[in-house]
Enzyme design. Structure first.
Site, short mmCIF file in Angstrom:
data_model
loop_
_atom_site.label_atom_id
_atom_site.label_comp_id
_atom_site.label_asym_id
_atom_site.label_seq_id
_atom_site.Cartn_x
_atom_site.Cartn_y
_atom_site.Cartn_z
N TYR A 35 -5.44 2.36 1.90
CA TYR A 35 -4.93 1.71 0.61
C TYR A 35 -3.99 0.45 1.17
O TYR A 35 -3.16 -0.18 0.39
CB TYR A 35 -3.79 2.63 -0.01
CG TYR A 35 -3.91 2.59 -1.26
CD1 TYR A 35 -3.82 1.65 -2.16
CD2 TYR A 35 -4.38 3.91 -1.97
CE1 TYR A 35 -3.73 1.62 -3.46
CE2 TYR A 35 -4.52 4.06 -3.39
CZ TYR A 35 -4.14 2.76 -4.06
OH TYR A 35 -4.23 3.08 -5.60
N HIS A 57 4.04 3.47 -2.91
CA HIS A 57 5.22 3.63 -1.90
C HIS A 57 5.90 5.07 -2.24
O HIS A 57 6.98 5.19 -1.31
CB HIS A 57 6.20 2.43 -1.93
CG HIS A 57 5.79 1.28 -0.91
ND1 HIS A 57 4.63 0.62 -1.23
CD2 HIS A 57 6.26 0.81 0.10
CE1 HIS A 57 4.39 -0.34 -0.17
NE2 HIS A 57 5.28 -0.22 0.46
#
EC number: 1.14.99.1
Length: 600
Positions: free
Chosen positions: A385, A207
């Site tokens: 991902y 992130h």
């Protein structure tokens, strides 16, 4: 007849004449198909359209020639003839432990690691090539870091079908596709014994560079660092960073709860955090990434890294009493970047690969190679991902199971249990298998639906085109893809052609390697993105990779010797079981792991 009368009658004569066939057009004739819709250029050749129905393949430096870049040069032919298949290489790396124990103890390990890094990284173009707005080389694609880059140009808009010239005129409904093929029937644990500590690390780590811009659209990112910059710890802009900093001894703000260090509240560090309405600012924790309040596992890692940053600042302050706040902060950040990359390569990627070859983080392995120390995050990497099959049906902490409703935005769990208890619990709970399909919990299935919809907006090329781009043979049937008949028949009915299968469904529905977390394509596509991004970090360059960058040998050794165990146990009062895989049942009753030394 006068000249004037002739001039008046001439236009009238023209009107009576039939139109010239040069300007006529048969309204029923089909428009010519864009020849690049057929993906004629092989081996990374570039298709350039000329006129309406002509094209030319640019085969420059592909090692191939001919109209479609299919005729190999002698060295290319020799290399491809001798090169073993990806599945054979995977078999070698995951069998014969006794042989790999020998390799890992010799110089051969460094040689193989250098080969892995160069071969994988060379598959990623640098500088970046395309983006959502430009399917051709442009200055904007290179210079504008607000875009995700892309490995393959988008499907041309004027193709007969959504994916090219094959398959059906309409793609299957994304929600139906997800429910039919991705929704979990029964939890399938990862056969490699991966755990939730790994799953939350994956989310927390990625992130920092997967931050799609909701305002600009799916082709744009807010993570302008495009790599491991720890923006999820320090914020992705200077204003947010300043709100999180203590501006004393290089440290970040924190609060003391139950005698332990935790991230500050939003009241103390006024940054935007995404929490449900009704949660007061004093109950919201402020960290670099605004969404980390979603899961206790993400805030757990945010807490650990906060403690590590402040611990490193104390060590640097002791070494350099004359340094000011800014130099302490910036040097500590570089050290944490190095620690992150070390842990990711030697433990995180090691766990994913299942290899007996021990992976090694040593930037000096590439100093003699041609390598560019820059990175740009690709939209395909972002799509790839989304590993939500890792998430379990419920979350077990101590004697209690927490449902998704109880776990999401649980603002008290971290403090109530403490870091050690959550680390121990997450390290012992198995994560799900990623590949093979039908393993996403219904609470988070909507994420897969959104990924598929997003890929259609991005107009990603078919799954098989990406297999070819990364050096794999395209699948010839859905049964070859899935390894079974039931799903294959249904996929055939929905897509019509294996060459029309979409990128993300292909990755998640591909049959897994034996006793593996996912299939061949996820490894062969994911590894190049990962390794190029990690080793392309500036700290790995010859100019940065030296002791002075990290405040001397003490800081340099922190990077070189970093492990997940040290990261946790040097920042907690007791040392829980901590790993990226569940404990061996034979070791369950053994005494706890010894605490690592407090200084290196």
């Amino acid at each position: 007849m006068s000249r004037q009368s002739i001039s008046l009658r001439f236009p009238l004569l023209l009107l009576l004449l039939s139109p010239s066939p040069v300007f006529s057009a048969d309204p029923g004739a089909p428009a010519p198909v864009n020849p690049c819709c057929y993906y004629p250029c092989q081996h990374q050749g570039i298709c350039v359209r000329f006129g309406l129905d002509r094209y030319q393949c640019d085969c420059t430096r592909t090692g191939y020639s001919g109209p479609n870049c299919t005729i190999p040069e002698i060295w290319t032919w020799l290399r491809t003839t001798l090169r073993p298949s990806p599945s054979f290489i995977h078999f070698l790396l995951t069998h014969g432990r006794w042989l790999w124990d020998f390799v890992n103890a010799t110089f051969i390990r460094d040689t193989l690691m250098r080969l892995v890094l160069t071969v994988r990284s060379n598959l990623i173009p640098s500088p970046p090539t395309y983006n959502i707005a430009h399917d051709y080389i442009s200055w904007e694609s290179f210079s504008n870091v607000s875009y995700y880059t892309r490995i393959l140009p988008s499907v041309p808009r004027d193709c007969p079908t959504p994916m090219d010239t094959k398959g059906k005129k309409q793609l299957p409904d994304a929600e139906f596709l997800s429910r039919r093929f991705l929704l979990r029937r029964k939890f399938i644990p990862d056969p490699q014994s991966t755990n939730l500590m790994f799953a939350f690390f994956a989310q927390h780590f990625t992130h920092q560079f997967f931050k799609t811009s909701g305002k600009m659209g799916p082709g744009f990112t807010k993570a302008l660092g495009h790599g491991v910059d720890l923006g999820h710890i320090y914020g992705d802009n200077l204003e947010r960073q300043y709100q999180l900093r203590l501006f004393k001894d290089g440290k970040l703000k924190y609060q003391m709860l139950n005698g332990e260090v935790y991230p500050p509240s939003v009241e103390e560090a006024p940054v935007l955090m995404h929490y449900p309405r009704g949660i007061p600012p004093q109950s919201q924790m402020a960290v670099g990434q605004e969404v980390f309040g979603l899961l206790p596992g993400l805030m757990l890692y945010a807490t650990i890294w906060l403690r590590e940053h402040n611990r490193v600042c104390d060590l640097l302050k002791a070494e350099h009493p004359t340094w000011g706040d800014e130099q302490l902060f910036q040097t500590a950040r570089l050290i944490l970047i190095g620690e992150t990359i070390k842990i990711v390569i030697e433990e995180y990627v090691q766990q994913l690969s299942g290899y007996f070859l021990q992976l090694k983080f040593d930037p000096e392995l590439l100093f003699g190679a041609q390598f560019q120390y820059r990175n740009r995050i690709a939209m395909e990497f972002n799509q790839l991902y989304h590993w939500h099959p890792l998430m379990p049906d419920s979350f077990r902490v101590g004697p209690q199971d927490y449902s998704y409703e109880q776990f999401l935005f649980n603002t008290s769990m971290l403090v109530d249990y403490g870091v050690e208890a959550l680390v121990d619990a997450f390290s012992r709970q198995p994560a799900g298998r990623i590949g093979g399909g039908r393993n996403i919990d219904h609470h988070i299935l909507h994420v897969a639906v959104d990924v598929i919809k997003e890929s259609r907006v991005l107009r990603l090329q078919p799954f098989n085109e990406y297999r070819k781009r990364f050096g794999m043979k395209p699948y010839t049937s859905f049964q070859e893809l899935t390894g079974e008949k039931e799903m294959a028949a249904e996929l055939e009915e929905l897509y019509g052609d294996i060459d029309a299968l979409e990128f993300y469904p292909g990755l998640l529905l591909e049959k897994c390697h034996p006793n593996s977390i996912f299939g061949e394509s996820m490894i062969e596509m994911g590894a190049p993105f990962s390794l190029k991004g990690l080793l392309g970090n500036p700290i790995c360059s010859p100019e940065y990779w030296k002791a002075s960058t990290f405040g001397g040998e003490v800081g340099f050794n922190l990077v070189k010797t970093a492990t997940l165990k040290k990261l946790v146990c040097l920042n907690t009062k007791t040392c829980p079981y901590v790993s990226f895989h569940v404990p061996d049942p034979r070791q369950e009753d053994r005494p706890g792991v010894e605490r690592p030394p407090t200084e290196l």
